[in-house]
Design an enzyme around this catalytic site. Structure first.
Site, PDB file in Angstrom:
ATOM      1  N   ASP A  28       0.866  -1.178   0.000  1.00  0.00           N
ATOM      2  CA  ASP A  28       0.000   0.000   0.000  1.00  0.00           C
ATOM      3  C   ASP A  28       0.905   1.231   0.000  1.00  0.00           C
ATOM      4  O   ASP A  28       2.119   1.113   0.222  1.00  0.00           O
ATOM      5  CB  ASP A  28      -0.917  -0.031   1.243  1.00  0.00           C
ATOM      6  CG  ASP A  28      -1.967   1.077   1.238  1.00  0.00           C
ATOM      7  OD1 ASP A  28      -2.225   1.677   0.174  1.00  0.00           O
ATOM      8  OD2 ASP A  28      -2.532   1.367   2.317  1.00  0.00           O
TER       9      ASP A  28
ATOM     10  N   ARG B 250     -14.632  -5.165  -4.483  1.00  0.00           N
ATOM     11  CA  ARG B 250     -15.173  -4.235  -3.485  1.00  0.00           C
ATOM     12  C   ARG B 250     -16.700  -4.212  -3.597  1.00  0.00           C
ATOM     13  O   ARG B 250     -17.419  -4.227  -2.606  1.00  0.00           O
ATOM     14  CB  ARG B 250     -14.629  -2.813  -3.722  1.00  0.00           C
ATOM     15  CG  ARG B 250     -13.154  -2.620  -3.453  1.00  0.00           C
ATOM     16  CD  ARG B 250     -12.814  -2.757  -1.990  1.00  0.00           C
ATOM     17  NE  ARG B 250     -13.560  -1.835  -1.142  1.00  0.00           N
ATOM     18  CZ  ARG B 250     -13.234  -0.554  -0.921  1.00  0.00           C
ATOM     19  NH1 ARG B 250     -12.133  -0.060  -1.446  1.00  0.00           N
ATOM     20  NH2 ARG B 250     -13.966   0.213  -0.132  1.00  0.00           N
TER      21      ARG B 250
HETATM   22  N1  NVA Z   1      -3.700   3.490   3.210  1.00  0.00           N
HETATM   23  C1  NVA Z   1      -4.416   4.234   2.216  1.00  0.00           C
HETATM   24  C2  NVA Z   1      -5.522   3.398   1.646  1.00  0.00           C
HETATM   25  C3  NVA Z   1      -6.344   4.081   0.594  1.00  0.00           C
HETATM   26  C4  NVA Z   1      -7.463   3.234   0.102  1.00  0.00           C
HETATM   27  C5  NVA Z   1      -4.971   5.521   2.823  1.00  0.00           C
HETATM   28  O1  NVA Z   1      -5.469   5.460   3.955  1.00  0.00           O
HETATM   29  O2  NVA Z   1      -4.879   6.557   2.183  1.00  0.00           O
HETATM   30  N1   CP Z   2      -9.102   1.274  -2.095  1.00  0.00           N
HETATM   31  C1   CP Z   2      -9.936   2.290  -1.792  1.00  0.00           C
HETATM   32  O1   CP Z   2     -10.553   2.339  -0.724  1.00  0.00           O
HETATM   33  O2   CP Z   2     -10.066   3.213  -2.785  1.00  0.00           O
HETATM   34  P1   CP Z   2     -10.749   4.641  -2.687  1.00  0.00           P
HETATM   35  O3   CP Z   2      -9.898   5.477  -1.762  1.00  0.00           O
HETATM   36  O4   CP Z   2     -10.746   5.152  -4.089  1.00  0.00           O
HETATM   37  O5   CP Z   2     -12.137   4.492  -2.138  1.00  0.00           O
END
Ligand code: NVA
Ligand code: CP
Length: 304
Positions: free
Chosen positions: A219, A287
């Protein structure tokens, strides 16, 4: 199951039931079989942070289930001007059948559930991202047929994704290895949960964590809300990347997942990303199916 607040709250059976229902709903969706299970129901979707996948998959999912989704930007709600979450919870419970919320503090989501009287779904907090991890588990089971004997490896920040993947992965019976820098480890509550279980390991050496992995996940180095730390994190996370060396350490048929959005050249190389794009975008599609299952479980009454 009354809410979806965090993976720590779910039993193994509850997780598997959601995945089984998601498989069923996915089949119906793909074959054009109507499933208006939530006809007449409304879902409020509160967003304090940006979103592409979460917003569109919840909104579309609710529509496909025959219900009505309301997009509620926190900027336009009184909550954005300081109205307490306790009051927001009690008011919205009088209008809606469920709430999905994306915000910063996990406590806000927990409070919404405590003061409201309708199901609350966590659409991401700084602590966790359970909807994403249910979709990830759905994708792993789809590709590998089972969780038994699989090793999941997460490389990167000990953030909301790490926290949820560790708990979800261990609960369904996978081995879970994590590589993250010493100062960016997962939440202490998650570490306590994981270290009390068989099959968990954590290191600051990505190659070590990736050895014989069946599933590799990463991530972003800087999550939403960490904008002021971006430069420092770029230095701290050097080497915490899914690249050819990591792929060589994993099993030859290892799959790669990323919740998206991805930063090519940081946590994953463009080459590995594109080589595994079909898995990553199946994961994104899932999702929709996983969240429809969650909504049916929480709001579908007898039909769940
Ligand atoms: N770790 C990331 C995930 C986004 C879907 C965030 O919190 O921005
Ligand atoms: N992976 C995810 O939650 O994507 P978004 O931030 O686009 O919702």
């Amino acid at each position: 199951m009354k809410h979806l607040l965090k993976m720590l709250d779910l039993s193994q059976q509850e997780i598997l039931d959601i995945l089984d229902l998601a498989d069923k709903l996915k089949y119906q969706t793909k074959h054009g079989i109507p499933h208006p299970i939530l006809q007449g129901k409304t879902l409020g979707m509160i967003f304090q942070k940006a979103s592409t996948r979460t917003r569109v998959s919840f909104e579309t999912g609710m529509y496909q289930l025959g219900g009505y989704p309301l997009f509620l930007s926190a900027n336009d709600l009184q909550i954005g001007r300081g109205e307490p979450v306790e009051d927001t919870a009690r008011v919205l419970s009088r209008y809606l059948d469920g709430i999905m919320i994306r915000t910063f503090a996990q406590e806000e989501v927990e409070k919404l559930a405590e003061y409201g009287s309708i199901p609350i779904i966590n659409g991401l907090t700084d602590f966790c991202h359970p909807c994403q991890v249910l979709a990830d588990l759905l994708t792993i089971r789809e590709k590998k047929d089972t969780f038994d004997g699989l090793k999941m490896c997460y490389i990167g920040d000990g953030n909301n994704m790490a926290n949820s993947l560790i708990v979800g992965g261990l609960k369904v019976g996978m081995e879970v290895s994590v590589a993250c820098p010493e100062n960016y480890r997962p939440d202490p509550a998650v570490m306590a949960f994981a270290e009390a279980r068989e099959g968990f390991s954590i290191t600051d050496k990505p190659l070590e964590a990736a050895a014989n992995a069946d599933v590799l996940i990463t991530d972003v180095w800087s999550s939403m809300g960490m904008e002021s730390e971006i430069e420092a994190r770029k230095i701290a996370f050097q080497g915490y990347q899914i690249n050819d060396d990591i792929m060589a350490a994993a099993h030859s048929d290892a799959m790669v997942m990323h919740c998206l959005p991805a930063h090519r050249g940081e946590e994953i190389t463009a080459k590995v990303f594109e080589a595994h794009a079909s898995e990553i975008f199946d994961e994104a599609e899932n999702r929709l199916h996983a969240q429809k299952a969650v909504m049916v479980k929480l709001m579908g009454g007898d039909q769940a």
